[in-house]
Design an enzyme around this catalytic site. Structure first.
Site, PDB file in Angstrom:
ATOM      1  N   LYS A 285      -9.521   1.411   7.980  1.00  0.00           N
ATOM      2  CA  LYS A 285      -8.475   2.034   7.661  1.00  0.00           C
ATOM      3  C   LYS A 285      -8.263   2.735   6.488  1.00  0.00           C
ATOM      4  CE  LYS A 285      -3.642   0.728   7.111  1.00  0.00           C
ATOM      5  NZ  LYS A 285      -2.569   0.008   6.694  1.00  0.00           N
TER       6      LYS A 285
ATOM      7  N   LYS B 206     -10.517  -1.733   4.469  1.00  0.00           N
ATOM      8  CA  LYS B 206      -9.252  -1.100   3.998  1.00  0.00           C
ATOM      9  C   LYS B 206      -9.281  -0.447   2.732  1.00  0.00           C
ATOM     10  CE  LYS B 206      -4.204  -1.773   3.821  1.00  0.00           C
ATOM     11  NZ  LYS B 206      -2.964  -2.832   4.225  1.00  0.00           N
TER      12      LYS B 206
HETATM   13  C1  PBG Z   1       0.608  -3.864   4.991  1.00  0.00           C
HETATM   14  C2  PBG Z   1       0.266  -2.454   5.973  1.00  0.00           C
HETATM   15  C3  PBG Z   1       0.075  -1.091   5.391  1.00  0.00           C
HETATM   16  C4  PBG Z   1      -0.167  -0.597   6.344  1.00  0.00           C
HETATM   17  C5  PBG Z   1      -0.436  -1.158   7.526  1.00  0.00           C
HETATM   18  N1  PBG Z   1      -0.362  -2.557   6.964  1.00  0.00           N
HETATM   19  C6  PBG Z   1       0.559  -0.588   3.968  1.00  0.00           C
HETATM   20  C7  PBG Z   1      -0.344  -0.838   2.899  1.00  0.00           C
HETATM   21  O1  PBG Z   1      -1.238  -1.364   2.505  1.00  0.00           O
HETATM   22  O2  PBG Z   1       0.241  -0.533   1.625  1.00  0.00           O
HETATM   23  C8  PBG Z   1      -0.347   1.160   6.386  1.00  0.00           C
HETATM   24  C9  PBG Z   1      -0.230   1.587   7.672  1.00  0.00           C
HETATM   25  C10 PBG Z   1       0.087   3.579   7.659  1.00  0.00           C
HETATM   26  O3  PBG Z   1      -0.074   3.910   6.481  1.00  0.00           O
HETATM   27  O4  PBG Z   1       0.517   3.752   8.801  1.00  0.00           O
HETATM   28  N2  PBG Z   1      -0.012  -4.446   4.100  1.00  0.00           N
END
Ligand code: PBG
Length: 327
Positions: A247, A194
């Site tokens: 992601k 991520k």
């Molecule tokens: C929580 C989380 C996030 C997303 C999914 N889980 C936000 C982040 O990490 O700031 C992002 C999902 C999206 O942008 O569609 N940590």
């Protein structure tokens, strides 16, 4: 013309193109992310994500019913609490928003597979994904809270948990806690790869989870890195992750492929809020054809190697698959 090899031969008709298609997609691999909020009678459109809403628990049913109708049977639920605090208590409260959502969803639609996003950022007053020690996110103190969060979601009815916080060691911590409580059968889908990405902007508007200071670069990955993606994926598999995720999806097809080739667990890709917002904005301006573009983006992710595709376009894609536009 003495041309023996003619690649165009296999592109001549729709029948042939379908017969030789290399990437096949199926509705069973789609996951739809949705947002639930406190209160009642709320179906509030998210300004930066036209067509996506925050639902109160009493309005969640209609959306779940629509998903069932089009054949999307896996949902990831994000909770938006009213109260936030330093330690994100709402994330692991027995009667927290997401826990209540899981209970209700399970009761209404037992056939829907429920996935819990495990993170503190929607629940902390400072918006970071863990607890703070000064200005830093304290990794090891956060682990215990993440494990509590995962457990509370599973106790409320989540079928799978998906930690998205990027703390080191969280997969093992969550696995141990779930096992200690008799949930050894519940899979963990790790947001293993991520990145610290500007593509999450609209999500943070939707969930009110933008960090109050600084950014997430000390825990989410630097997008220049490729070998680090294998490192993260391998570590999480070692710690017990059943599925690993990459992601965002769109700018990271190379890493979806590499993680697929270098691990032996299913790979998920999350087409995030910024990807959705860009498509919507360009389509609304008349610059692109929305349906064609979302089909192409999905095929790109599957071609790169994704087995599970998490997308705000899940319903639209399910229809396209039914109609044979893709798949
Ligand atoms: C929580 C989380 C996030 C997303 C999914 N889980 C936000 C982040 O990490 O700031 C992002 C999902 C999206 O942008 O569609 N940590």
């Amino acid at each position: 013309m003495e041309l023996i090899k003619r690649p165009r031969r296999l592109r001549g008709t729709e029948h042939l193109r379908r017969m030789v298609r290399e990437t096949r997609m199926d509705k069973s691999s789609l996951v739809y992310p949705m947002f639930v909020t406190e209160g009642s009678c709320i179906k509030e459109e998210i300004p930066s994500m036209p067509g996506q809403y925050r639902y109160s628990l009493d309005r969640m049913e209609e959306e779940l019913a629509r998903l069932c109708e089009v054949g999307v049977s896996s949902v990831m639920i994000f909770g938006i609490p009213v109260q936030k605090d330093e330690v994100g208590s709402g994330a692991y409260a027995q009667d927290g928003i997401v826990q209540r959502a899981f209970r209700k969803a399970k009761e209404l639609f037992p056939q829907i597979y429920l996935i819990g996003d495990v993170c503190l950022c929607e629940y902390t007053s400072h918006g970071h994904c863990g607890v703070l020690c000064g200005q830093e996110v304290d990794n090891d103190k956060t682990l215990e809270l993440l494990a509590k969060t995962a457990l509370s979601q599973v106790q409320a009815g989540a079928d799978m948990v998906a930690p998205s916080d990027m703390m080191d060691g969280r997969i093992l911590a969550i696995r141990k806690t779930l096992d200690e409580h008799g949930f050894e059968h519940v899979p963990i889908m790790s947001y293993a790869v991520k990145f610290a990405s500007a593509f999450y902007g609209p999500f943070r508007d939707a969930a009110g989870s933008a960090p109050a200071f600084g950014d997430r670069k000390s825990y989410q990955m630097d997008y220049h890195n490729r070998r680090e993606a294998w490192k993260e994926a391998a570590l999480d598999v070692e710690e017990g992750a059943d599925i690993v995720m990459v992601k965002p999806a769109m700018a990271y097809g190379d890493l979806i492929r590499e993680v697929k080739d270098r691990t032996n667990v299913p790979v998920a890709a999350y087409s995030v809020s910024g990807e959705y917002a860009m498509v919507k904005a360009a389509a609304q301006a008349g610059f692109i054809d929305e349906t064609s573009v979302i089909c192409e983006m999905a095929a790109g992710a599957y071609r790169a190697g994704t087995d599970i595709y998490i997308t705000y376009f899940a319903k639209e894609l399910a229809k396209c698959m039914d109609e044979g536009r893709i798949g």
